[in-house]
Design a protein around this motif. Structure first.
Motif, mmCIF file in Angstrom:
data_model
loop_
_atom_site.group_PDB
_atom_site.id
_atom_site.type_symbol
_atom_site.label_atom_id
_atom_site.label_comp_id
_atom_site.label_asym_id
_atom_site.label_seq_id
_atom_site.Cartn_x
_atom_site.Cartn_y
_atom_site.Cartn_z
ATOM 1 N N ALA A 147 0.827 -1.213 0.000
ATOM 2 C CA ALA A 147 0.000 0.000 0.000
ATOM 3 C C ALA A 147 0.854 1.254 0.000
ATOM 4 C CB ALA A 147 -0.941 -0.012 1.201
ATOM 5 N N GLY A 148 2.042 1.186 0.586
ATOM 6 C CA GLY A 148 2.924 2.343 0.637
ATOM 7 C C GLY A 148 3.695 2.602 -0.646
ATOM 8 N N TRP A 149 3.590 1.713 -1.629
ATOM 9 C CA TRP A 149 4.314 1.911 -2.889
ATOM 10 C C TRP A 149 3.606 2.902 -3.811
ATOM 11 C CZ3 TRP A 149 7.399 -2.645 -5.303
ATOM 12 C CH2 TRP A 149 8.237 -3.206 -4.327
ATOM 13 N N GLY A 150 2.373 3.228 -3.502
ATOM 14 C CA GLY A 150 1.675 4.230 -4.287
ATOM 15 C C GLY A 150 1.206 3.763 -5.650
ATOM 16 N N VAL A 151 0.980 2.450 -5.802
ATOM 17 C CA VAL A 151 0.527 1.930 -7.093
ATOM 18 C C VAL A 151 -0.921 2.354 -7.323
ATOM 19 C CG1 VAL A 151 0.156 -0.137 -8.472
ATOM 20 C CG2 VAL A 151 2.098 -0.020 -6.911
ATOM 21 N N GLY A 152 -1.219 2.787 -8.560
ATOM 22 C CA GLY A 152 -2.541 3.312 -8.856
ATOM 23 C C GLY A 152 -3.647 2.279 -8.818
ATOM 24 N N ALA A 153 -3.361 1.045 -9.248
ATOM 25 C CA ALA A 153 -4.402 0.012 -9.307
ATOM 26 C C ALA A 153 -3.766 -1.344 -9.008
ATOM 27 C CB ALA A 153 -5.070 -0.011 -10.679
ATOM 28 N N VAL A 154 -4.385 -2.085 -8.099
ATOM 29 C CA VAL A 154 -3.900 -3.412 -7.720
ATOM 30 C C VAL A 154 -4.850 -4.456 -8.297
ATOM 31 C CG1 VAL A 154 -3.429 -4.984 -5.806
ATOM 32 C CG2 VAL A 154 -2.792 -2.567 -5.626
ATOM 33 N N ASN A 155 -4.302 -5.330 -9.133
ATOM 34 C CA ASN A 155 -5.072 -6.392 -9.798
ATOM 35 C C ASN A 155 -6.369 -5.861 -10.432
ATOM 36 O OD1 ASN A 155 -3.195 -8.429 -9.105
ATOM 37 N ND2 ASN A 155 -4.144 -8.656 -7.083
ATOM 38 N N PRO A 156 -6.262 -4.838 -11.282
ATOM 39 C CA PRO A 156 -7.468 -4.297 -11.913
ATOM 40 C C PRO A 156 -8.085 -5.307 -12.874
ATOM 41 C CG PRO A 156 -5.500 -3.323 -12.896
ATOM 42 C CD PRO A 156 -5.035 -4.143 -11.735
ATOM 43 N N ARG A 157 -9.351 -5.636 -12.644
ATOM 44 C CA ARG A 157 -9.979 -6.713 -13.400
ATOM 45 C C ARG A 157 -10.048 -6.413 -14.892
ATOM 46 N NH1 ARG A 157 -8.795 -10.883 -11.618
ATOM 47 N NH2 ARG A 157 -10.122 -11.724 -13.270
ATOM 48 N N GLN A 158 -10.322 -5.164 -15.264
ATOM 49 C CA GLN A 158 -10.441 -4.849 -16.684
ATOM 50 C C GLN A 158 -9.123 -5.106 -17.404
ATOM 51 O OE1 GLN A 158 -11.252 -0.729 -17.584
ATOM 52 N NE2 GLN A 158 -11.918 -1.178 -19.674
ATOM 53 N N LEU A 159 -8.019 -4.688 -16.823
ATOM 54 C CA LEU A 159 -6.710 -4.910 -17.431
ATOM 55 C C LEU A 159 -6.370 -6.400 -17.449
ATOM 56 C CD1 LEU A 159 -3.972 -3.868 -18.530
ATOM 57 C CD2 LEU A 159 -3.200 -3.745 -16.141
ATOM 58 N N MET A 160 -6.577 -7.088 -16.343
ATOM 59 C CA MET A 160 -6.235 -8.499 -16.272
ATOM 60 C C MET A 160 -7.054 -9.307 -17.277
ATOM 61 S SD MET A 160 -5.748 -9.000 -12.146
ATOM 62 C CE MET A 160 -5.246 -10.700 -12.294
ATOM 63 N N ARG A 161 -8.306 -8.931 -17.444
ATOM 64 C CA ARG A 161 -9.133 -9.632 -18.410
ATOM 65 C C ARG A 161 -8.556 -9.487 -19.814
ATOM 66 N NH1 ARG A 161 -14.492 -11.429 -18.740
ATOM 67 N NH2 ARG A 161 -15.114 -11.691 -20.912
ATOM 68 N N LEU A 163 -5.495 -8.976 -20.690
ATOM 69 C CA LEU A 163 -4.254 -9.753 -20.789
ATOM 70 C C LEU A 163 -4.534 -11.254 -20.807
ATOM 71 C CD1 LEU A 163 -2.001 -7.685 -18.358
ATOM 72 C CD2 LEU A 163 -1.970 -7.643 -20.859
ATOM 73 N N ASP A 164 -5.504 -11.697 -20.026
ATOM 74 C CA ASP A 164 -5.832 -13.124 -19.976
ATOM 75 C C ASP A 164 -6.459 -13.608 -21.282
ATOM 76 O OD1 ASP A 164 -4.905 -13.222 -17.390
ATOM 77 O OD2 ASP A 164 -6.890 -13.228 -16.448
ATOM 78 N N TYR A 165 -7.283 -12.778 -21.888
ATOM 79 C CA TYR A 165 -8.000 -13.190 -23.100
ATOM 80 C C TYR A 165 -7.041 -13.569 -24.213
ATOM 81 C CZ TYR A 165 -11.380 -13.060 -26.937
ATOM 82 O OH TYR A 165 -12.169 -13.384 -28.022
ATOM 83 N N VAL A 166 -5.990 -12.787 -24.399
ATOM 84 C CA VAL A 166 -5.075 -13.031 -25.525
ATOM 85 C C VAL A 166 -4.082 -14.141 -25.240
ATOM 86 C CG1 VAL A 166 -5.284 -10.698 -26.426
ATOM 87 C CG2 VAL A 166 -3.529 -11.179 -24.720
ATOM 88 N N ARG A 359 -16.098 -14.087 -23.584
ATOM 89 C CA ARG A 359 -16.719 -13.757 -24.868
ATOM 90 C C ARG A 359 -15.840 -12.801 -25.667
ATOM 91 N NH1 ARG A 359 -21.479 -14.817 -26.752
ATOM 92 N NH2 ARG A 359 -22.248 -15.502 -24.708
ATOM 93 N N SER A 360 -15.175 -11.875 -24.971
ATOM 94 C CA SER A 360 -14.274 -10.932 -25.618
ATOM 95 C C SER A 360 -13.333 -10.378 -24.562
ATOM 96 C CB SER A 360 -15.047 -9.786 -26.287
ATOM 97 O OG SER A 360 -15.581 -8.914 -25.303
ATOM 98 N N ALA A 361 -12.338 -9.617 -25.004
ATOM 99 C CA ALA A 361 -11.423 -8.993 -24.054
ATOM 100 C C ALA A 361 -12.118 -7.918 -23.236
ATOM 101 C CB ALA A 361 -10.234 -8.388 -24.801
ATOM 102 N N GLU A 362 -13.192 -7.363 -23.766
ATOM 103 C CA GLU A 362 -13.871 -6.265 -23.099
ATOM 104 C C GLU A 362 -14.853 -6.737 -22.034
ATOM 105 O OE1 GLU A 362 -13.595 -6.471 -26.489
ATOM 106 O OE2 GLU A 362 -11.907 -5.065 -26.489
ATOM 107 N N GLY A 363 -15.446 -7.916 -22.215
ATOM 108 C CA GLY A 363 -16.404 -8.378 -21.219
ATOM 109 C C GLY A 363 -17.286 -9.490 -21.739
ATOM 110 N N GLY A 364 -18.033 -10.080 -20.827
ATOM 111 C CA GLY A 364 -18.981 -11.126 -21.184
ATOM 112 C C GLY A 364 -18.409 -12.525 -21.044
#
Length: 451
Positions: A147-161, A163-166, A359-364
């Motif tokens: 938490a002290g590293w100041g990272v903007g997003a931790v395990n953001p689902r939209q990004l991970m999805r 990356l996982d899709y491809v 269904r796609s990288a974006e969702g579903g």
């Protein structure tokens, strides 16, 4: 000499293919970061998990998102930092320690593609990262101080999805690694089959498999399933009996190897003697190869699942295990008594690789077919996907008892089932690399190359 030449050829091909592979990883990651509003990505290898109320840890396994970038299996505490337009930075934690051997400095075909640093601790790793990480994303386990590293997003689902899709479509480098994982796995299976033929116990068969692969147990992608006799009816049989059973009816072995982080997943079934069960294995092998011949880019995997049950019904009818038509065995649900699991799944850095329902990288999500809750893949196949093909027929006590009670039993030839129950079941599993016109059977090719 031949083995040395093959090793040199493999290393040369890995050297030639890793650079383009990493370029592809960088390009798709940069695209995903831009789409999600992030400027950089920090990926954590993970750390050994402590055993409850003890000072020991479980065997370490690097997180798959970390292994996407580097083939380092034993690098706890390490990070990859990627900012689009820059060379990826690999930060390897190597504490000063005389209790445990620190991670070896990496060498080989891939290291020149990274800016590599070693650090004694996590604080030193943070010092090698940009001071402002507020627009960066982090993927990995939480750790004390993150938490002290100041990272903007931790395990953001939209990004991970994204990356996982491809990840489903493999690069030529990844296919090389998967071929080698199948080669090692095939060597282990041949050794295991020989041990079974000599009268070995389940535990001794596993030792033969490990020696054949040339790997330690913790280097395997999953704990081997090595089931003698009726144990083959337990789908994820986890016991390794040390005693040889009084009678040697059958062996079901589901075991794979790993190379550079990529897994093979191979299952074979062996009969202890000629007879009805050996004949049923032959029927299942022909059926499995028929299923393999029907896959190519553009095929909906849900249709493969349904086709598997049609063919299973035919095998059950031919073997006199059911007393109804093949069509009725499918429509009534009887085939699910004998084949309760999915026909296969994506394979790669994880045995059950991510993205199987997307269904796609974006969702579903793509739903499973009705009545098939354990299917792990519902996508339409694309060139570069690697999937397993694993039909089976099992004599599972709980499912057979339920069939007797719910009316399905009227279709089943119980005397035939009782005669074969001592063999447990049959599963035959190959790993397939999908092409536009068909598939490359990584597993059969590996066995053929070994003679």
């Amino acid at each position: 000499m031949i083995r040395n030449e093959k090793h040199r050829d493999l290393q040369k091909n890995l050297e030639l293919s890793f650079g383009p592979h990493l370029q592809a990883v960088c390009a798709r990651t940069a695209h995903a970061l831009a789409s999600c509003g992030h400027t950089g990505l920090l990926i954590y290898a993970g750390a050994p998990l402590p055993v409850f109320e003890d000072d020991r840890t479980y065997p370490f396994e690097a997180n798959a998102p970390f292994k996407v970038w580097v083939p380092l299996a034993d690098a706890p505490g390490s990070f990859v930092w990627f900012a689009p337009g820059s060379m990826p930075r690999l930060i390897i934690e190597r504490p000063e320690d005389y209790w445990y051997k620190p991670t070896d400095l990496p060498q080989g075909y891939w290291v020149r593609h990274f800016d590599i640093h070693t650090v004694p601790d996590r604080a030193a790793a943070r010092a090698l990262l940009p001071s402002d990480l507020s627009r960066a994303a982090y993927i990995g386990d939480d750790f004390e101080g993150l938490a002290g590293w100041g990272v903007g997003a931790v395990n953001p689902r939209q990004l991970m999805r994204r990356l996982d899709y491809v990840r489903a479509a493999k690069t030529p480098y990844e296919l090389l690694c998967l071929r080698e994982a199948n080669r090692l796995g095939a060597r282990g299976h041949l050794a295991a089959a020989a041990a079974f033929a000599s009268g070995a116990s389940e535990f001794e068969i596993e030792l033969a498999f490990l020696k054949g692969c040339g790997l330690r147990e913790q280097e395997l992608p999953y704990n081997p399933i090595i089931a003698l006799n009726a144990g083959g009816a337990v789908l994820h049989y986890q016991v390794l009996e040390k005693e040889v059973p009084p009678a040697r009816h059958s062996l079901l072995i589901d075991a794979g190897a790993e190379f550079a982080g990529y897994a093979s997943d191979i299952t074979r079934t062996h009969a202890g003697a000629e007879g009805d069960f050996a004949a049923l294995i032959t029927r299942m092998d022909r059926m499995q190869q028929s299923l393999c011949a029907g896959v190519r880019a553009g095929v909906d995997w849900r249709d493969v699942q349904l086709r598997a049950h049609e063919l299973t019904a035919e095998v059950l009818r031919e073997a006199d295990l059911v007393r109804c038509s093949a069509a009725e065995a499918v429509s009534s649900g009887v085939t699910r008594v004998f084949l309760p699991h999915g026909i296969g799944h994506l394979l790669g850095l994880e045995v059950h690789d991510v993205g199987g329902f997307m269904r796609s990288a974006e969702g579903g999500e793509i739903e499973r077919p009705d009545g098939h809750p354990y299917l792990r893949l519902t996508r339409v196949l694309e060139a570069g996907f690697v999937v397993t093909m694993e039909p089976g027929i099992y004599f599972i006590r709980q499912l057979l008892a339920a069939a007797r009670a719910d009316g399905h039993g009227r279709h089943i030839n119980w005397s035939r089932v009782e005669a074969l129950a001592q063999f447990g079941g049959i599963r035959i599993e190959d790993d397939l690399a999908i092409t536009d016109s068909g598939c490359e059977n990584l597993t059969r090719n590996a066995f053929s190359a070994l003679g």
